[in-house]
Scaffold this motif. Structure first.
Motif, short mmCIF file in Angstrom:
data_model
loop_
_atom_site.label_atom_id
_atom_site.label_comp_id
_atom_site.label_asym_id
_atom_site.label_seq_id
_atom_site.Cartn_x
_atom_site.Cartn_y
_atom_site.Cartn_z
N ALA A 178 1.11 4.04 -3.10
CA ALA A 178 0.86 5.46 -2.87
C ALA A 178 2.09 6.28 -3.26
CB ALA A 178 0.51 5.70 -1.41
N LEU B 70 -5.78 2.98 4.76
CA LEU B 70 -6.66 2.26 3.82
C LEU B 70 -7.33 1.08 4.57
CD1 LEU B 70 -4.38 2.12 0.64
CD2 LEU B 70 -6.67 3.10 0.71
N ALA C 147 -1.89 6.18 3.09
CA ALA C 147 -2.06 4.78 2.66
C ALA C 147 -2.17 3.85 3.86
CB ALA C 147 -0.90 4.36 1.76
N ALA D 226 0.83 -1.22 0.00
CA ALA D 226 0.00 0.00 0.00
C ALA D 226 0.86 1.26 0.00
CB ALA D 226 -0.94 -0.01 1.21
N VAL D 227 1.86 1.31 0.87
CA VAL D 227 2.69 2.53 0.90
C VAL D 227 3.51 2.66 -0.39
CG1 VAL D 227 2.82 2.79 3.42
CG2 VAL D 227 4.58 1.47 2.25
N THR E 102 -4.42 -4.12 -3.96
CA THR E 102 -3.96 -3.15 -2.94
C THR E 102 -3.22 -2.00 -3.61
OG1 THR E 102 -3.78 -4.94 -1.35
CG2 THR E 102 -2.58 -2.92 -0.83
N ALA F 22 -4.35 1.92 -3.45
CA ALA F 22 -3.46 2.99 -2.98
C ALA F 22 -3.34 4.09 -4.04
CB ALA F 22 -2.09 2.42 -2.64
N ARG F 23 -3.22 3.68 -5.30
CA ARG F 23 -3.12 4.67 -6.39
C ARG F 23 -4.41 5.48 -6.51
NH1 ARG F 23 1.27 3.48 -10.01
NH2 ARG F 23 2.33 1.66 -9.21
#
Ligand code: NDP
Ligand code: MG
Length: 379
Positions: free
Chosen positions: A324, A352, A349, A320-321, A367, A371-372
Motif C-alpha cells: 500500500a 484487507l 491495508a 500488505a502495508v 498480497t 494492497a496495490r
C-alpha cells in the motif's frame, strides 16, 4: 581489495555511492543492473567493465544493447534477468533495488550462496521469514547496508544475540518532525523530497518524511536480529550522528556513531569482517554539538503506527502495508494524492481480508498486488 561484486540498482542513490566505494576499494565489478536509466548504466558499464548488465524494464533492452554494441558486455532485460544476475557467482551481491521489486534478487543471491549486502529493506519487510530462513539454510550472510542496521550489526560484533535487551533505533525525523496534522495537510512532493540530513532516492525520502521508513526499519531489524517489535525503541535523533544502539541484558548500551554518509555502511558491508580506510570525513563530536533524543509521534505520522501494528501482527501484514505504501508514495509523487492520504491508505491495508501466511512467495506477491489494487481503487 580483490573481491568481485555485483551491484543491483547501480544507477540509484545507494548504487552510485556503492560504485564510488568500489572505485576506492578497487573491487572488480561482475554485474550491474538498473530499471530504465540506460544512459547512466552504459557509462557505468564502460567504466567498470562488468561481464553482464541488466535493465529491469524489458522495453529498455534495445536501447542498452545498441549503446553497448561495440563492447563484449552481455546485455539482458526483464525482472527475471535481474534475479538471474543475482545468482551469478561472485564474492558479494549488493542489492540496492528499491521496493519489493528487489525481493527475488535477494532470494536468488542467497540461494546461490553469495553473501548479500542488503540495502533493499523491502525484501525483509515483505518476506523477512523467508529471506532469513534461506540465509540460515544456505549459511549465507546478510550484511545490512541500511545505516541503522549496519550500526546495530556493528554493535553486536562478538556479542550473543540472546543477550540483547532492546534495540535503540534512531530516526532523523525527516523534514516534518514536530509538525501537527493540520500543518502536514498541504505538504507538496517538492517539500517532502527535501530531507535535512540524507540525499536519497525519491521513494525512501518520502518514507522518511512520513516516518514509514522507520516502521519498515523496525520490521527489518526484527528479522535481521531476531527481536520482537516490543524490544525496539524508536528515538528521533535530529543530528543523525548516533546511527543506532543496542542495550544488553547487563544494562550496557553500545552505540555506533559517524557522519551521515552512506558510504560508511556500504563499505563496511563490502569489506566485512574487515575494515579499510574510507571516503567520508572523520566525525568531529565538537562540531556535532548537542545530541538530542525525542519520542516519535505516531498519532501525527500514521504510517509509523500502521507499520508497527503490522509488525506485531506478523504474517502477511507487513507485506500488505508495504505494498500500500509503495503504491501510495508513487501516487503522491505523481501529484495525485495528498501527503496525509499516504498514511490513510497504509492504515486501510490493515483491513484487507488476509488469512495466515502459508510460507510461500506466491502469497507474498498476491498480497502485494491486493494492497496495490486496494490503493488504486481508493483514489
Ligand atoms: P533509488 O530510487 O535512488 O534507486 C533505485 C535503483 O533501483 C535504481 O538503480 C533503479 O533503476 C532501480 N530500480 C527501480 N525500480 C526497479 C525495478 N522495478 N526493477 C529493478 N530495478 C529497479 O533508490 P535508493 O538508492 O535511495 O534506495 C535503494 C534501496 O536502498 C531502497 O530499498 C531503500 O529503502 C534502501 N536504502 C536507501 C538509502 C539511501 O540513502 N538512499 C539508505 C538506506 C536504505 P533506474 O535508475 O533505472 O530507475
Ligand atoms: Mg535507514
Amino acid at each position: 581489495m580483490s573481491k568481485t561484486v555485483t551491484v543491483l540498482g547501480s544507477t540509484g542513490s545507494i548504487g552510485t555511492q556503492t560504485l564510488e566505494v568500489i572505485r576506492h576499494l578497487n573491487c572488480a565489478v561482475q554485474g550491474l543492473s538498473a530499471h530504465r536509466n540506460t544512459a547512466l548504466l552504459e557509462r557505468q558499464a564502460r567504466e567498470f567493465h562488468p561481464r553482464r548488465v541488466v535493465v529491469g524494464d524489458a522495453d529498455c533492452y534495445h536501447a542498452l544493447k545498441t549503446a553497448l554494441a561495440d563492447t563484449d558486455i552481455e546485455v539482458a532485460a526483464g525482472p527475471q534477468a535481474v534475479a538471474e544476475l543475482a545468482a551469478v557467482p561472485v564474492d558479494i551481491v549488493l542489492n540496492a533495488v528499491v521496493g519489493i521489486a528487489g525481493l527475488e534478487a535477494t532470494l536468488a543471491a542467497l540461494d546461490a550462496g553469495t553473501p548479500l549486502a542488503l540495502a533493499n529493506k523491502e525484501s525483509l519487510v515483505t518476506a523477512g521469514e523467508l529471506v532469513m530462513r534461506r540465509s540460515a539454510e544456505t549459511e549465507t550472510p546478510i550484511l545490512p547496508v541500511d545505516s541503522e542496521h549496519s550500526a546495530i550489526f556493528q554493535c553486536l560484533n562478538g556479542e550473543k544475540r540472546d543477550r540483547i535487551n532492546r534495540i535503540l533505533l534512531t530516526a532523523s525525523g525527516g523534514p516534518f518532525f514536530g509538525r501537527d496534522r493540520a500543518a502536514l495537510a498541504s505538504v507538496t512532493p517538492e517539500q517532502a523530497l527535501r530531507h535535512p540530513n540524507w540525499r536519497m532516492g525519491a521513494k525512501i525520502t518520502i518514507d522518511s518524511a512520513t516516518l514509514m521508513n522507520k516502521g519498515l526499519e523496525l520490521i527489518e531489524a526484527m528479522h535481521l536480529f531476531s527481536v520482537k517489535p516490543e524490544q525496539i525503541e524508536i528515538l528521533v535523533h535530529r543530528q543523525s550522528i548516533v546511527h543506532s544502539a543496542v542495550e544488553f541484558c547487563d544494562g550496557a548500551v553500545i552505540a555506533q556513531l559517524g557522519t551521515a554518509d552512506m558510504r560508511i555502511p556500504i563499505q563496511y558491508a563490502l569489506t566485512w569482517p574487515d575494515r579499510m580506510p574510507g571516503l567520508s570525513r572523520p566525525l568531529s563530536l565538537f562540531e556535532a554539538g548537542a545530541l538530542t533524543f525525542e519520542r516519535p509521534d505516531p498519532q501525527t505520522f500514521g504510517c509509523l503506527a500502521a507499520a508497527i501494528e503490522a509488525a506485531k501482527r506478523g504474517g502477511l501484514w507487513p507485506c500488505a502495508v508495504n505494498g500500500a505504501n509503495e503504491a501510495a508514495v508513487a501516487l503522491f509523487l505523481a501529484g495525485k494524492i495528498s501527503f496525509l492520504k499516504i498514511g490513510e491508505l497504509v492504515w486501510q491495508a490493515l483491513s484487507l481480508p488476509l488469512g495466515p501466511w502459508d510460507g510461500s512467495l506466491q502469497q507474498i506477491f498476491a498480497t502485494d498486488t491486493a494492497a496495490r489494487e486496494m490503493v488504486a481503487a481508493a483514489v
